[in-house]
Design a protein around this motif. Structure first.
Motif, PDB file in Angstrom:
ATOM      1  N   UNK A 144      -5.795  -4.248  31.896  1.00 30.39           N
ATOM      2  CA  UNK A 144      -5.997  -4.073  30.457  1.00 30.39           C
ATOM      3  C   UNK A 144      -6.740  -2.773  30.111  1.00 30.39           C
ATOM      4  N   UNK A 145      -6.694  -1.808  31.020  1.00 30.29           N
ATOM      5  CA  UNK A 145      -7.348  -0.523  30.763  1.00 30.29           C
ATOM      6  C   UNK A 145      -6.424   0.412  29.981  1.00 30.29           C
ATOM      7  N   UNK A 146      -6.963   1.575  29.671  1.00 32.40           N
ATOM      8  CA  UNK A 146      -6.204   2.610  28.940  1.00 32.40           C
ATOM      9  C   UNK A 146      -5.838   3.690  29.950  1.00 32.40           C
ATOM     10  N   UNK A 147      -4.555   4.025  30.022  1.00 34.65           N
ATOM     11  CA  UNK A 147      -4.125   5.050  30.987  1.00 34.65           C
ATOM     12  C   UNK A 147      -3.489   6.212  30.244  1.00 34.65           C
ATOM     13  N   UNK A 148      -4.014   7.393  30.511  1.00 33.47           N
ATOM     14  CA  UNK A 148      -3.351   8.612  30.050  1.00 33.47           C
ATOM     15  C   UNK A 148      -2.754   9.217  31.317  1.00 33.47           C
ATOM     16  N   UNK A 149      -1.444   9.050  31.445  1.00 35.90           N
ATOM     17  CA  UNK A 149      -0.768   9.499  32.654  1.00 35.90           C
ATOM     18  C   UNK A 149      -0.017  10.779  32.371  1.00 35.90           C
ATOM     19  N   UNK A 150       0.066  11.629  33.397  1.00 34.93           N
ATOM     20  CA  UNK A 150       0.839  12.857  33.206  1.00 34.93           C
ATOM     21  C   UNK A 150       2.011  12.886  34.177  1.00 34.93           C
ATOM     22  N   UNK A 151       3.072  13.563  33.738  1.00 37.92           N
ATOM     23  CA  UNK A 151       4.199  13.829  34.639  1.00 37.92           C
ATOM     24  C   UNK A 151       4.790  15.156  34.187  1.00 37.92           C
ATOM     25  N   UNK A 164       7.816   8.703  32.195  1.00 43.50           N
ATOM     26  CA  UNK A 164       7.618   7.907  33.408  1.00 43.50           C
ATOM     27  C   UNK A 164       7.978   6.467  33.070  1.00 43.50           C
ATOM     28  N   UNK A 165       8.622   5.797  34.019  1.00 45.87           N
ATOM     29  CA  UNK A 165       8.970   4.392  33.787  1.00 45.87           C
ATOM     30  C   UNK A 165       7.851   3.522  34.321  1.00 45.87           C
ATOM     31  N   UNK A 166       6.878   3.261  33.458  1.00 41.55           N
ATOM     32  CA  UNK A 166       5.705   2.487  33.869  1.00 41.55           C
ATOM     33  C   UNK A 166       5.866   1.071  33.314  1.00 41.55           C
ATOM     34  N   UNK A 167       5.772   0.090  34.214  1.00 43.09           N
ATOM     35  CA  UNK A 167       5.935  -1.302  33.783  1.00 43.09           C
ATOM     36  C   UNK A 167       4.567  -1.848  33.378  1.00 43.09           C
ATOM     37  N   UNK A 168       4.454  -2.328  32.124  1.00 40.74           N
ATOM     38  CA  UNK A 168       3.179  -2.935  31.721  1.00 40.74           C
ATOM     39  C   UNK A 168       3.349  -3.832  30.508  1.00 40.74           C
ATOM     40  N   UNK A 169       2.601  -4.925  30.530  1.00 40.19           N
ATOM     41  CA  UNK A 169       2.622  -5.807  29.357  1.00 40.19           C
ATOM     42  C   UNK A 169       1.234  -5.842  28.719  1.00 40.19           C
ATOM     43  N   UNK A 170       0.238  -5.330  29.462  1.00 35.35           N
ATOM     44  CA  UNK A 170      -1.116  -5.229  28.904  1.00 35.35           C
ATOM     45  C   UNK A 170      -1.566  -3.771  29.016  1.00 35.35           C
ATOM     46  N   UNK A 198     -15.723  -3.799  29.528  1.00 38.50           N
ATOM     47  CA  UNK A 198     -15.346  -2.623  28.742  1.00 38.50           C
ATOM     48  C   UNK A 198     -14.140  -1.941  29.378  1.00 38.50           C
ATOM     49  N   UNK A 199     -13.143  -1.636  28.534  1.00 34.76           N
ATOM     50  CA  UNK A 199     -11.934  -0.976  29.062  1.00 34.76           C
ATOM     51  C   UNK A 199     -12.275   0.408  29.562  1.00 34.76           C
ATOM     52  N   UNK A 200     -11.658   0.792  30.662  1.00 35.33           N
ATOM     53  CA  UNK A 200     -11.850   2.146  31.168  1.00 35.33           C
ATOM     54  C   UNK A 200     -10.699   3.025  30.677  1.00 35.33           C
ATOM     55  N   UNK A 201     -11.013   4.304  30.464  1.00 35.42           N
ATOM     56  CA  UNK A 201      -9.980   5.283  30.116  1.00 35.42           C
ATOM     57  C   UNK A 201      -9.695   6.123  31.359  1.00 35.42           C
ATOM     58  N   UNK A 202      -8.463   6.009  31.848  1.00 35.91           N
ATOM     59  CA  UNK A 202      -8.049   6.727  33.056  1.00 35.91           C
ATOM     60  C   UNK A 202      -7.200   7.936  32.694  1.00 35.91           C
ATOM     61  N   UNK A 240      -0.817   3.138  40.637  1.00 32.22           N
ATOM     62  CA  UNK A 240      -2.190   3.103  40.124  1.00 32.22           C
ATOM     63  C   UNK A 240      -2.196   2.924  38.604  1.00 32.22           C
ATOM     64  N   UNK A 241      -1.299   3.626  37.920  1.00 29.31           N
ATOM     65  CA  UNK A 241      -1.210   3.482  36.459  1.00 29.31           C
ATOM     66  C   UNK A 241      -0.886   2.033  36.107  1.00 29.31           C
ATOM     67  N   UNK A 242       0.062   1.444  36.826  1.00 29.15           N
ATOM     68  CA  UNK A 242       0.468   0.056  36.527  1.00 29.15           C
ATOM     69  C   UNK A 242      -0.675  -0.923  36.820  1.00 29.15           C
TER      70      UNK A 242
END
Ligand SMILES: NC(=O)c1ccc[n+]([C@@H]2O[C@H](COP(=O)([O-])OP(=O)(O)OC[C@H]3O[C@@H](n4cnc5c(N)ncnc54)[C@H](OP(=O)(O)O)[C@@H]3O)[C@@H](O)[C@H]2O)c1
Length: 282
Positions: free
Chosen positions: A29-36, A41-47, A4-8, A21-23
């Motif tokens: 394959x989790x869900x990230x709600x990041x704040x800045x 934010x330049x977050x590298x992700x393909x999943x 199960x995907x986690x929501x961060x 940590x976000x990356x």
């Protein structure tokens, strides 16, 4: 069965440990709600799935709005990471009231605001994991950053007390104590200095500050490996209350515990001398 995907919810993902940590969570394959602070934010992700929200953690109203918006995005928040923070260098005597409040507002009050606004959601869903970024300075500080250490000791106290308060709701708390990690932390983009300087402190706090300046870019800790360690803790069925990260932090924590234990023994008689004397029953 698929994991199960986690929501961060992670504060301060623009740079450093928060970005790593976000990356790492997105790579899982989790869900990230990041704040800045800028909302970018330049977050590298393909999943994984990424949402970015603007937030200055020292402002309670912004925290309330960001946490509540984050919760509505996927209907739950599994992992809350209080990562945003900065260091203030300078002797305690030289620290102004504004500099001290600003340090505590970001590192401590920001953490408390996020926790206070997230807890109603975590209690209602009956689970959650709160990760608070402290520092080895929150366990075993030296001179030169007393207000930073104070802010992290405050995070330590809050975290340990919180763990006792929320365990029965199914909520875990982990306070993370990193050593030196190669992020922007010691760079002039992040670190702050007290405006006042007193030359009499050159050999104590001044020495620490010079040493830290030379250490920028050479820190022993790899933020991507710190992120991996935090994910391991989140995935664990029995996560720790404290997570010391880095060989430098491990060594300092061990030394502090050894010295504290020896001091406890050395002063035991005085410690035990202050209870009311029990008079023998007649
Ligand atoms: N790196 C280390 O050696 C080390 C060691 C022990 C503990 N830590 C702790 O780890 C955490 C992350 O530090 P780092 O090493 O990743 O440092 P960093 O590279 O300087 O990143 C700090 C992050 O915190 C954010 N931030 C600062 N003040 C903020 C505020 N008022 N509101 C919202 N965001 C704010 C920054 O956002 P902006 O881009 O908007 O400035 C940035 O995203 C901090 O709590 C720090 O105390 C770091």
């Amino acid at each position: 069965m698929a994991r199960e995907k986690k929501v961060w919810f992670i504060t301060g993902v623009s740079r450093g440990l928060g970005k790593s940590l976000a990356e790492a969570a997105l790579a899982n394959d989790d869900i990230v709600i990041g704040t800045s602070r800028s909302g970018e934010a330049e977050i590298i992700h393909s999943t994984g799935t990424l949402h970015l929200l603007p937030l200055d953690v020292s402002l309670r109203e912004q925290v309330r709005e960001a946490v509540s918006r984050a919760q509505t995005l996927h209907g739950r928040l599994d992992v809350i990471v209080n990562n945003a923070g900065y260091g203030l260098l300078g002797a305690i005597e030289t620290t102004s009231t504004a500099e001290a409040y600003d340090q505590l507002d970001t590192n401590f009050m920001g953490t408390m605001f996020v926790i206070q606004h997230a807890l109603p959601f975590l209690r209602a869903q009956g689970h959650g994991h709160i990760i608070n970024l402290s520092s080895i300075a929150g366990l075993a500080p030296v001179g030169g950053y007393g207000l930073y250490a104070a802010s992290k000791f405050a995070v330590e106290g809050l975290s340990v007390s919180l763990a006792h308060e929320v365990r029965h709701f199914g909520i875990n708390v982990t306070v993370v104590e990193p050593g030196a990690f190669r992020t922007d932390f010691l760079s002039e983009n992040s670190i702050r200095h007290t405006a006042k300087n007193i030359s009499a402190y050159a050999d104590s706090s001044g020495e620490t500050i010079n040493r830290l300046r030379q250490y920028d870019g050479k820190q022993i800790g790899d933020p991507d490996l710190a992120a991996r360690a935090i994910i391991e803790v989140v995935e664990s069925p029995e996560p720790p209350l404290h997570l010391v990260l880095g060989s430098d932090a491990f060594e300092r924590a061990t030394k502090m515990l050894t010295e504290f234990s020896a001091e406890l023994s050395r002063w035991q008689a005085v410690s035990l001398s202050t209870d009311y004397q029990m008079t023998a029953a007649k």
